[in-house]
Design a protein around this motif. Structure first.
Motif, PDB file in Angstrom:
ATOM      1  N   SER A  18      -4.719  18.512  11.692  1.00  0.00           N
ATOM      2  CA  SER A  18      -5.175  17.836  10.518  1.00  0.00           C
ATOM      3  C   SER A  18      -6.164  18.856   9.743  1.00  0.00           C
ATOM      4  O   SER A  18      -6.574  19.565  10.529  1.00  0.00           O
ATOM      5  N   GLU A  20      -8.415  19.068   5.542  1.00  0.00           N
ATOM      6  CA  GLU A  20      -8.787  18.850   4.273  1.00  0.00           C
ATOM      7  C   GLU A  20      -8.286  19.971   3.563  1.00  0.00           C
ATOM      8  O   GLU A  20      -8.538  20.961   3.724  1.00  0.00           O
ATOM      9  N   CYS A  21      -7.988  19.643   2.193  1.00  0.00           N
ATOM     10  CA  CYS A  21      -7.716  20.691   1.033  1.00  0.00           C
ATOM     11  C   CYS A  21      -8.342  19.910  -0.468  1.00  0.00           C
ATOM     12  O   CYS A  21      -8.414  18.924  -0.396  1.00  0.00           O
ATOM     13  N   LYS A  28     -10.842  15.767  -2.774  1.00  0.00           N
ATOM     14  CA  LYS A  28     -10.618  16.034  -1.338  1.00  0.00           C
ATOM     15  C   LYS A  28      -9.252  15.224  -0.800  1.00  0.00           C
ATOM     16  O   LYS A  28      -9.093  13.909  -1.029  1.00  0.00           O
ATOM     17  N   TRP A  30      -6.703  14.434   2.872  1.00  0.00           N
ATOM     18  CA  TRP A  30      -6.737  14.678   4.076  1.00  0.00           C
ATOM     19  C   TRP A  30      -5.184  14.864   4.546  1.00  0.00           C
ATOM     20  O   TRP A  30      -4.309  14.041   4.033  1.00  0.00           O
TER      21      TRP A  30
END
Length: 82
Positions: A18, A20-21, A28, A30
């Protein structure tokens, strides 16, 4: 792919990969990746719990089995071709 409206700790805990970007610099998102359940269909490559359910085509899912079963020639057509 599955889009969830919110993240619950129980769902997140079972996802091995996993991160975040940022989208357009301020939102944001996830992202989590996990293995699909079931077995991979040899014809369409989708994962399904029905793969292995058909004795005459054990490597196919139910969707592909329906397509292949419809296209199989009957006994009289095979005899006429031979």
């Amino acid at each position: 792919a599955e889009i969830l409206p919110s993240l619950e700790d129980e769902q997140v805990a079972n996802i091995p990969y996993s991160g975040e970007c940022l989208i357009q610099g301020n939102s944001k998102v996830w992202i989590g990746i996990s293995r699909a359940s079931g077995s991979k269909c040899e014809r369409c490559w989708h994962y399904s719990h029905q793969v292995g359910s058909f004795s005459d085509h054990p490597t196919l899912c139910s969707r592909c089995y329906d397509v292949v079963a419809v296209q199989m020639p009957s006994g009289s057509e095979v005899a006429a071709v031979s």
